[in-house]
Design a protein around this motif. Structure first.
Motif, PDB file in Angstrom:
ATOM      1  N   THR A  18       0.823  -1.199   0.000  1.00  0.00           N
ATOM      2  CA  THR A  18       0.000   0.000   0.000  1.00  0.00           C
ATOM      3  C   THR A  18       0.858   1.251   0.000  1.00  0.00           C
ATOM      4  N   PHE A  21       1.349   2.820  -3.612  1.00  0.00           N
ATOM      5  CA  PHE A  21       0.242   3.641  -4.110  1.00  0.00           C
ATOM      6  C   PHE A  21       0.034   4.886  -3.254  1.00  0.00           C
ATOM      7  N   ARG A  22       0.151   4.722  -1.955  1.00  0.00           N
ATOM      8  CA  ARG A  22      -0.043   5.851  -1.045  1.00  0.00           C
ATOM      9  C   ARG A  22       0.984   6.953  -1.301  1.00  0.00           C
ATOM     10  N   ARG A  24       2.597   7.676  -4.011  1.00  0.00           N
ATOM     11  CA  ARG A  24       2.338   8.355  -5.283  1.00  0.00           C
ATOM     12  C   ARG A  24       1.103   9.244  -5.188  1.00  0.00           C
ATOM     13  N   TRP A  25       0.080   8.766  -4.499  1.00  0.00           N
ATOM     14  CA  TRP A  25      -1.142   9.559  -4.369  1.00  0.00           C
ATOM     15  C   TRP A  25      -0.903  10.808  -3.531  1.00  0.00           C
ATOM     16  N   ASP A  38       7.904   5.611 -13.483  1.00  0.00           N
ATOM     17  CA  ASP A  38       6.659   4.896 -13.218  1.00  0.00           C
ATOM     18  C   ASP A  38       5.704   4.941 -14.406  1.00  0.00           C
ATOM     19  N   TYR A  77      -4.768   1.377 -13.691  1.00  0.00           N
ATOM     20  CA  TYR A  77      -3.439   1.742 -13.191  1.00  0.00           C
ATOM     21  C   TYR A  77      -2.923   2.985 -13.910  1.00  0.00           C
ATOM     22  N   PHE A  80      -4.734   5.972 -12.564  1.00  0.00           N
ATOM     23  CA  PHE A  80      -4.175   6.287 -11.246  1.00  0.00           C
ATOM     24  C   PHE A  80      -2.860   7.051 -11.381  1.00  0.00           C
ATOM     25  N   LEU A  81      -1.962   6.583 -12.227  1.00  0.00           N
ATOM     26  CA  LEU A  81      -0.675   7.270 -12.394  1.00  0.00           C
ATOM     27  C   LEU A  81      -0.856   8.673 -12.953  1.00  0.00           C
ATOM     28  N   ALA A  84      -2.003  10.812 -10.178  1.00  0.00           N
ATOM     29  CA  ALA A  84      -0.888  11.019  -9.243  1.00  0.00           C
ATOM     30  C   ALA A  84       0.094  12.041  -9.791  1.00  0.00           C
TER      31      ALA A  84
END
Length: 114
Positions: A18, A21-22, A24-25, A38, A77, A80-81, A84
Motif C-alpha cells: 500500500t 500507491f499511497r 504516489r497519491w 513509473d 493503473y 491512477f498514475l 498522481a
C-alpha cells in the motif's frame, strides 16, 4: 487493531504494497521519477505487454470479451498514475510541472487508444 495481531500493527508485506500507491497519491515521490520511471517506462511496458497478450489471444480465436479485458486491464493503473502525476505537479508548480501534466494527459490518451 486487527483480528490476527492484538497490537493493531499492519503486517509488513501489506504495508509495503500500500505504501507504493499511497506515496504516489500523496505526492511524496519526486515528479521526475513518477513521470519518467513509473509512467513512461513501467506503465508503458505494462500496456505494451497487455496489448501483445491481447493480440495473441485474438489470434487464438478466443472470445472478444476476454481479448478486450486483457487489452484494457492496465487502464485503471494508468488513470491512477495520471492523477498522481497531476496531483504531484500541482504541488510542485511551474512550467515543467505544466509540461508534465500535458505529457501525462497525452500519454493516457495514447495508451488507451493504442
Amino acid at each position: 487493531m486487527n483480528d490476527f495481531d492484538p497490537s493493531g500493527a499492519v503486517p509488513r508485506g501489506i504495508g509495503d504494497k500500500t505504501g507504493f500507491f499511497r506515496s504516489r497519491w500523496r505526492g511524496t515521490v519526486p515528479l521526475d521519477r513518477l513521470f519518467w520511471r513509473d509512467m513512461v517506462f513501467v506503465a508503458t511496458t505494462i500496456s505494451i505487454v497487455s496489448s501483445v497478450a491481447a493480440l495473441v489471444l485474438l489470434s487464438l480465436k478466443l472470445p472478444l470479451v476476454l481479448v478486450l479485458a486483457v487489452h484494457f486491464a492496465p487502464v485503471p493503473y494508468n488513470i491512477f498514475l495520471t492523477w498522481a502525476v497531476w496531483r504531484t505537479a500541482e504541488k510542485v508548480g511551474g512550467a515543467k510541472a505544466s509540461l508534465v501534466m500535458l505529457g501525462s494527459a497525452l500519454w493516457l490518451i495514447a495508451t488507451v487508444v493504442v
